[in-house]
Design a protein around this motif. Structure first.
Motif, PDB file in Angstrom:
ATOM      1  N   ILE A 352      58.828  65.888 -44.222  1.00 58.02           N
ATOM      2  CA  ILE A 352      57.729  64.910 -44.187  1.00 58.02           C
ATOM      3  C   ILE A 352      56.391  65.639 -44.127  1.00 58.02           C
ATOM      4  N   ASN A 353      56.285  66.625 -43.232  1.00 52.88           N
ATOM      5  CA  ASN A 353      55.023  67.359 -43.072  1.00 52.88           C
ATOM      6  C   ASN A 353      54.697  68.163 -44.336  1.00 52.88           C
ATOM      7  N   GLU A 354      55.734  68.749 -44.953  1.00 55.13           N
ATOM      8  CA  GLU A 354      55.503  69.514 -46.188  1.00 55.13           C
ATOM      9  C   GLU A 354      55.019  68.590 -47.307  1.00 55.13           C
ATOM     10  N   ALA A 355      55.606  67.370 -47.390  1.00 59.70           N
ATOM     11  CA  ALA A 355      55.196  66.415 -48.413  1.00 59.70           C
ATOM     12  C   ALA A 355      53.765  65.948 -48.176  1.00 59.70           C
ATOM     13  N   ILE A 356      53.388  65.701 -46.889  1.00 56.89           N
ATOM     14  CA  ILE A 356      52.008  65.258 -46.573  1.00 56.89           C
ATOM     15  C   ILE A 356      51.013  66.351 -46.941  1.00 56.89           C
ATOM     16  N   ALA A 357      51.384  67.588 -46.668  1.00 59.82           N
ATOM     17  CA  ALA A 357      50.487  68.708 -47.000  1.00 59.82           C
ATOM     18  C   ALA A 357      50.257  68.783 -48.507  1.00 59.82           C
ATOM     19  N   LEU A 358      51.296  68.586 -49.298  1.00 59.40           N
ATOM     20  CA  LEU A 358      51.150  68.624 -50.754  1.00 59.40           C
ATOM     21  C   LEU A 358      50.347  67.435 -51.266  1.00 59.40           C
ATOM     22  N   ILE A 359      50.508  66.255 -50.603  1.00 63.64           N
ATOM     23  CA  ILE A 359      49.727  65.071 -51.006  1.00 63.64           C
ATOM     24  C   ILE A 359      48.247  65.323 -50.746  1.00 63.64           C
ATOM     25  N   LYS A 360      47.937  65.880 -49.547  1.00 57.95           N
ATOM     26  CA  LYS A 360      46.523  66.189 -49.224  1.00 57.95           C
ATOM     27  C   LYS A 360      45.952  67.203 -50.220  1.00 57.95           C
ATOM     28  N   LYS A 361      46.771  68.143 -50.612  1.00 62.77           N
ATOM     29  CA  LYS A 361      46.333  69.145 -51.585  1.00 62.77           C
ATOM     30  C   LYS A 361      46.049  68.495 -52.941  1.00 62.77           C
ATOM     31  N   ALA A 362      46.900  67.506 -53.298  1.00 68.92           N
ATOM     32  CA  ALA A 362      46.692  66.805 -54.562  1.00 68.92           C
ATOM     33  C   ALA A 362      45.427  65.958 -54.525  1.00 68.92           C
ATOM     34  N   GLN A 363      45.089  65.403 -53.313  1.00 72.39           N
ATOM     35  CA  GLN A 363      43.895  64.562 -53.173  1.00 72.39           C
ATOM     36  C   GLN A 363      42.600  65.385 -53.110  1.00 72.39           C
ATOM     37  N   ASP A 364      42.715  66.706 -52.815  1.00 75.42           N
ATOM     38  CA  ASP A 364      41.534  67.573 -52.733  1.00 75.42           C
ATOM     39  C   ASP A 364      41.145  68.023 -54.138  1.00 75.42           C
ATOM     40  N   PRO A 365      40.014  67.561 -54.639  1.00 67.54           N
ATOM     41  CA  PRO A 365      39.633  67.912 -56.024  1.00 67.54           C
ATOM     42  C   PRO A 365      39.326  69.399 -56.217  1.00 67.54           C
ATOM     43  N   TYR A 366      39.129  70.106 -55.129  1.00 64.21           N
ATOM     44  CA  TYR A 366      38.763  71.514 -55.267  1.00 64.21           C
ATOM     45  C   TYR A 366      39.939  72.439 -54.974  1.00 64.21           C
ATOM     46  N   ALA A 367      41.075  71.886 -54.656  1.00 64.48           N
ATOM     47  CA  ALA A 367      42.243  72.710 -54.329  1.00 64.48           C
ATOM     48  C   ALA A 367      42.804  73.351 -55.591  1.00 64.48           C
ATOM     49  N   SER A 368      43.369  74.544 -55.410  1.00 66.32           N
ATOM     50  CA  SER A 368      43.993  75.251 -56.526  1.00 66.32           C
ATOM     51  C   SER A 368      45.479  74.860 -56.560  1.00 66.32           C
ATOM     52  N   VAL A 369      45.926  74.282 -57.669  1.00 63.21           N
ATOM     53  CA  VAL A 369      47.280  73.744 -57.794  1.00 63.21           C
ATOM     54  C   VAL A 369      48.024  74.503 -58.884  1.00 63.21           C
ATOM     55  N   MET A 370      49.257  74.893 -58.551  1.00 64.45           N
ATOM     56  CA  MET A 370      50.105  75.584 -59.504  1.00 64.45           C
ATOM     57  C   MET A 370      51.249  74.652 -59.974  1.00 64.45           C
ATOM     58  N   LYS A 371      51.918  75.073 -60.991  1.00 63.46           N
ATOM     59  CA  LYS A 371      53.039  74.286 -61.532  1.00 63.46           C
ATOM     60  C   LYS A 371      54.157  74.141 -60.503  1.00 63.46           C
ATOM     61  N   ASP A 372      54.372  75.213 -59.695  1.00 65.07           N
ATOM     62  CA  ASP A 372      55.417  75.158 -58.665  1.00 65.07           C
ATOM     63  C   ASP A 372      55.084  74.116 -57.608  1.00 65.07           C
ATOM     64  N   ASP A 373      53.776  73.941 -57.304  1.00 70.33           N
ATOM     65  CA  ASP A 373      53.386  72.918 -56.330  1.00 70.33           C
ATOM     66  C   ASP A 373      53.738  71.514 -56.838  1.00 70.33           C
ATOM     67  N   LEU A 374      53.484  71.300 -58.142  1.00 65.73           N
ATOM     68  CA  LEU A 374      53.796  69.996 -58.745  1.00 65.73           C
ATOM     69  C   LEU A 374      55.303  69.719 -58.688  1.00 65.73           C
ATOM     70  N   ALA A 375      56.095  70.740 -59.025  1.00 66.27           N
ATOM     71  CA  ALA A 375      57.545  70.559 -59.032  1.00 66.27           C
ATOM     72  C   ALA A 375      58.076  70.307 -57.624  1.00 66.27           C
ATOM     73  N   ARG A 376      57.534  71.054 -56.634  1.00 61.81           N
ATOM     74  CA  ARG A 376      58.003  70.900 -55.253  1.00 61.81           C
ATOM     75  C   ARG A 376      57.643  69.521 -54.712  1.00 61.81           C
ATOM     76  N   MET A 377      56.402  69.065 -54.987  1.00 65.94           N
ATOM     77  CA  MET A 377      55.970  67.766 -54.470  1.00 65.94           C
ATOM     78  C   MET A 377      56.778  66.628 -55.117  1.00 65.94           C
ATOM     79  N   ASN A 378      56.999  66.752 -56.406  1.00 64.80           N
ATOM     80  CA  ASN A 378      57.765  65.717 -57.115  1.00 64.80           C
ATOM     81  C   ASN A 378      59.174  65.596 -56.530  1.00 64.80           C
ATOM     82  N   SER A 379      59.812  66.744 -56.234  1.00 65.72           N
ATOM     83  CA  SER A 379      61.164  66.745 -55.672  1.00 65.72           C
ATOM     84  C   SER A 379      61.183  66.136 -54.279  1.00 65.72           C
ATOM     85  N   LEU A 380      60.188  66.520 -53.433  1.00 65.67           N
ATOM     86  CA  LEU A 380      60.134  66.022 -52.061  1.00 65.67           C
ATOM     87  C   LEU A 380      59.893  64.510 -52.019  1.00 65.67           C
TER      88      LEU A 380
END
Length: 386
Positions: A352-380
């Motif tokens: 749950i905490n890992e998923a919330i962290a990835l959601i906050k990262k997705a909501q931050d327009p200035y965050a640096s996002v990689m393809k692995d982050d997208l795959a991990r968040m989608n799975s979680l």
């Protein structure tokens, strides 16, 4: 109501009226066939005798629905008894069983117009046709049965015993004005038992039993049998049919109604199918293009390499499902939100905490996002919403 239906209805009514008129004016015809059927109420059926037989034999009569051969094969140690045969087709092996039982002490009353020659020879008589007048009389010869006779005035069989051996006793005769007297009822000692043979079964039919005084002759004939168990071997027609339609088919009015119903249904099916049957066109169902649209948009984002925007869309969809399906407020993604999501989904707090962290990262327009982050968040997120 269309014109075609009106025509069919009028024709149906006309047919009903014609059948009704024919039925009203119909004259009932009497069935004079010599059926000797225990279920028939026609003149030459045995319906009355069948219903009165138990009292005649003092409730010691047993009806057997199989041939003597099969019966005695199952009951080889049967004690002496009486055997009754009335106008029944008996096979050779069954006759042998009957003769064997009589020789052991049983008595057989045979009331048949036809008896195989081999059996007749063994008993000691010869039965044949004689010139049959319009009427004859059956009379017993014993002096105690002086007044016991039956007048056969309808289709006499014209069969009698033209020859009997000296040891055969004549118990009754067939008397007529235009022909010599014939032996019609005889007795023959056979081993320890006796054969009683009567050549004219008509005296047991409905027509003659209903006439005054005739029942006495039948009682006197059967009085020769000892007072003990009597087995009546009848053919298949004496066994009532088990067909479920027998009640309808045995009643003329119901039978006509049944055939009319079937005929009407067939006509209705034929004409109705002919009128209404059409070629059914094949219509392709509307294609759901929503999935293809989503795939196209997803492929576009992947080709552009915009992983951040795809994570934001996924996070937005996830939070929307949480609000609608789980009824959890998603305004603040704090510890209280994490606890509620943990309780409602049953997933571990770490996920749950890992998923919330990835959601906050997705909501931050200035965050640096990689393809692995997208795959991990989608799975979680998919695992949490299962």
């Amino acid at each position: 109501m269309n014109k075609t239906f009106k025509i069919y209805a009028i024709l149906f009514v006309i047919v009903l009226v014609i059948i009704a008129l024919l039925q009203v004016n119909k004259t009932e015809s009497t069935d004079w066939r010599k059926t000797f059927d225990t279920s028939k109420k026609s003149p030459f059926g045995l319906y009355i005798f069948n219903h009165e037989a138990q009292s005649l034999f003092k409730d010691k009569l047993k009806k057997i629905g199989e041939n003597p051969y099969n019966f005695y094969e199952k009951n080889q140690k049967k004690s002496p008894h009486n055997i009754l045969i009335i106008e029944t087709d008996i096979d050779v092996e069954s006759w042998r069983n009957i003769m064997n039982e009589v020789s052991k002490g049983s008595d057989a009353m045979i009331i048949n117009q036809y008896i195989p020659k081999s059996v007749a020879d063994s008993i000691g008589f010869y039965i044949s046709n004689f010139s049959s007048p319009e009427s004859t009389a059956l009379k017993l010869t014993d002096k105690k049965f002086t007044n016991s006779f039956v007048k056969i005035d309808k289709f006499p069989g014209g069969r009698g015993f033209t020859y009997v051996k000296p040891e055969v006793e004549i118990l009754g005769k067939i008397i007529s004005e235009d022909a010599d007297d014939q032996a019609g009822f005889i007795k023959r000692k056979f081993g320890k038992g006796n054969f009683y043979v009567h050549s004219e079964p008509l005296f047991l039919t409905n027509y003659y039993l209903l006439q005054k005084g005739n029942t006495q002759y039948a009682q006197d004939v059967f009085s020769y049998l000892p007072d003990r168990e009597t087995l009546w071997f009848g053919d298949k027609k004496s066994v009532q049919s088990q067909f479920f339609m027998r009640f309808i088919l045995n009643n003329p009015a119901l039978r006509y109604a049944w055939w009319m119903l079937l005929g009407g249904m067939i006509l209705f099916i034929v004409f109705n199918a002919k009128r209404k049957q059409r070629i059914v066109p094949v219509i392709d169902p509307l294609k759901n293009s929503s999935v293809d649209f989503v795939k196209s948009i997803g492929n576009l984002y992947l080709q552009e390499g915009d992983f951040h925007e795809m994570m934001a869309k996924k996070a937005q969809y996830f939070l929307h499902k949480v609000r609608i399906d789980l009824l959890i407020d998603t305004k603040n993604l704090d510890d209280d939100f994490a606890k509620k999501l943990h309780l409602k989904t049953g997933k571990t707090e770490d996920k749950i905490n890992e998923a919330i962290a990835l959601i906050k990262k997705a909501q931050d327009p200035y965050a640096s996002v990689m393809k692995d982050d997208l795959a991990r968040m989608n799975s979680l997120l998919d695992e949490i919403l299962k």
